[in-house]
Design a protein around this motif. Structure first.
Motif, mmCIF file in Angstrom:
data_model
loop_
_atom_site.group_PDB
_atom_site.id
_atom_site.type_symbol
_atom_site.label_atom_id
_atom_site.label_comp_id
_atom_site.label_asym_id
_atom_site.label_seq_id
_atom_site.Cartn_x
_atom_site.Cartn_y
_atom_site.Cartn_z
ATOM 1 N N VAL A 142 0.823 -1.212 0.000
ATOM 2 C CA VAL A 142 0.000 0.000 0.000
ATOM 3 C C VAL A 142 0.863 1.272 0.000
ATOM 4 O O VAL A 142 0.373 2.364 0.304
ATOM 5 C CB VAL A 142 -0.959 0.011 1.212
ATOM 6 N N ASP A 143 2.144 1.109 -0.347
ATOM 7 C CA ASP A 143 3.074 2.243 -0.484
ATOM 8 C C ASP A 143 3.243 3.035 0.807
ATOM 9 O O ASP A 143 3.344 4.270 0.796
ATOM 10 C CB ASP A 143 2.630 3.181 -1.614
ATOM 11 N N SER A 156 -2.594 11.318 6.805
ATOM 12 C CA SER A 156 -3.823 11.840 6.201
ATOM 13 C C SER A 156 -4.914 10.765 6.274
ATOM 14 O O SER A 156 -4.657 9.597 6.596
ATOM 15 C CB SER A 156 -3.571 12.206 4.743
ATOM 16 N N GLY A 157 -6.151 11.165 5.954
ATOM 17 C CA GLY A 157 -7.258 10.209 5.970
ATOM 18 C C GLY A 157 -7.037 9.052 5.019
ATOM 19 O O GLY A 157 -7.308 7.889 5.342
ATOM 20 N N GLY A 158 -6.526 9.360 3.819
ATOM 21 C CA GLY A 158 -6.270 8.307 2.847
ATOM 22 C C GLY A 158 -5.174 7.358 3.302
ATOM 23 O O GLY A 158 -5.252 6.138 3.076
ATOM 24 N N MET A 159 -4.143 7.900 3.947
ATOM 25 C CA MET A 159 -3.052 7.060 4.446
ATOM 26 C C MET A 159 -3.530 6.156 5.580
ATOM 27 O O MET A 159 -3.137 4.983 5.669
ATOM 28 C CB MET A 159 -1.883 7.932 4.899
ATOM 29 N N LYS A 160 -4.394 6.673 6.436
ATOM 30 C CA LYS A 160 -4.946 5.840 7.499
ATOM 31 C C LYS A 160 -5.727 4.660 6.920
ATOM 32 O O LYS A 160 -5.642 3.537 7.424
ATOM 33 C CB LYS A 160 -5.867 6.676 8.400
ATOM 34 N N MET A 161 -6.488 4.922 5.854
ATOM 35 C CA MET A 161 -7.244 3.838 5.247
ATOM 36 C C MET A 161 -6.320 2.810 4.605
ATOM 37 O O MET A 161 -6.584 1.601 4.627
ATOM 38 C CB MET A 161 -8.229 4.393 4.216
ATOM 39 N N ARG A 162 -5.203 3.266 4.050
ATOM 40 C CA ARG A 162 -4.233 2.321 3.491
ATOM 41 C C ARG A 162 -3.605 1.465 4.579
ATOM 42 O O ARG A 162 -3.298 0.290 4.345
ATOM 43 C CB ARG A 162 -3.176 3.065 2.690
ATOM 44 N N VAL A 163 -3.404 2.022 5.771
ATOM 45 C CA VAL A 163 -2.926 1.210 6.895
ATOM 46 C C VAL A 163 -3.955 0.129 7.220
ATOM 47 O O VAL A 163 -3.607 -1.039 7.458
ATOM 48 C CB VAL A 163 -2.667 2.081 8.147
ATOM 49 N N SER A 164 -5.230 0.509 7.202
ATOM 50 C CA SER A 164 -6.294 -0.454 7.467
ATOM 51 C C SER A 164 -6.296 -1.576 6.423
ATOM 52 O O SER A 164 -6.501 -2.752 6.755
ATOM 53 C CB SER A 164 -7.652 0.264 7.474
ATOM 54 N N ILE A 165 -6.052 -1.219 5.164
ATOM 55 C CA ILE A 165 -5.983 -2.227 4.102
ATOM 56 C C ILE A 165 -4.781 -3.142 4.315
ATOM 57 O O ILE A 165 -4.885 -4.368 4.179
ATOM 58 C CB ILE A 165 -5.928 -1.552 2.719
#
Length: 280
Positions: A142-143, A156-165
């Protein structure tokens, strides 16, 4: 170009002889909660290996309930759910074959990114030293390999979601379930994460079931869209989409994409019109 509707009212053509068994099968699944609300009614769905399925429908139609039942996070009131190729534990649930991404990242704010991704492995009793490479690989997918030591508040919000993924992927599941993961994000971030998830799907061959309210998101991501009726939820119609055309910025302005959105929008309007059919 989008192909024809292949089913109505949840009826699917039986698999042809010799075809691999579905990854998951829902058969006439209904869910009634203790407060009397019927979330699902006679919902049937096959999930084939390697598919990217979007569950599309109005709010309250049972999309998230269906996802949780598939994940083993809840039991149907009636009907059956089968994972024919998964390891099944003593409780009748699949073991380690499913990753789940919720609507919110649900990260532990006091833990660094690395430890947030480690969580499911820690709960499984695996020492951090033995799975370090798996965690690093999930973050690289997830980079976020350069943010392993960051805290959620620094993302950021998008980075937090990538951590979740990444956390959902670290157990190397066969099936990734995503419950409106990008709904709260701005459009630019949402489109970027759509592209990231498509890249993940193509590169890993994982099966994805993605819940969304967005016709545009479902038509961009999926190779099959399942349109659900208003509560109680059940399958209204299904659309297979061509996946040979690369999904990118140019595709978003193409005639194929416009036609796909138009046909799916029409099916969604028909499904929402069923609110007054006596089932609500």
């Amino acid at each position: 170009m989008i192909q024809a509707v292949i089913s109505q009212e949840g009826q699917r053509t039986p698999p042809k002889e010799g075809r691999p068994r579905p990854l998951v099968t829902m058969q006439s699944v209904s869910k009634r909660f203790s407060n009397g609300t019927t979330a699902l009614s006679e919902m049937s769905l096959n999930i084939e290996k390697g598919e990217f399925i979007s569950l599309l429908g109005p709010s309250g139609c049972g999309k998230s309930t269906a996802l949780r039942i598939i994940a083993g996070l809840g039991d149907p009131t009636s009907g059956s759910i089968d994972w024919p190729s998964s390891r099944i534990g003593a409780n009748g649930k699949p073991q380690g074959d499913i990753g789940f991404v919720f609507q919110e990242p649900t990260l532990m704010p006091w833990k660094r990114v690395f430890d947030n991704v480690y969580l499911p492995l820690r709960l499984a009793g695996r020492p951090k030293s033995a799975v370090r490479e798996d965690i690093e690989a999930a973050l690289e997918t997830v980079d976020l390999q350069d943010f392993a030591k960051a805290y959620p508040r620094e993302l950021s919000g998008g980075m937090k979601m990538r951590v979740s993924i990444a956390r959902a992927l670290v157990t190397k599941p066969k099936l990734l379930l995503m419950d409106e993961p990008f709904a709260a994000l701005d459009e630019i971030t949402r489109q970027k994460l759509n592209d990231d998830v498509l890249k993940l799907w193509r590169n890993t061959g994982i099966t994805i079931v993605f819940v969304t309210h967005s016709v545009f998101e479902s038509a961009y991501l999926s190779n099959r869209i399942v349109v659900m009726k208003a509560r109680p939820g059940r399958v209204h119609s299904e659309f297979p989409l061509l996946t040979s055309v690369e999904r990118n910025t140019h595709y978003r302005t193409s005639e194929d994409y416009r036609q796909a959105c138009e046909k799916v929008s029409r099916a969604l309007l028909e499904a929402m019109g069923s609110e007054t059919d006596g089932h609500s």
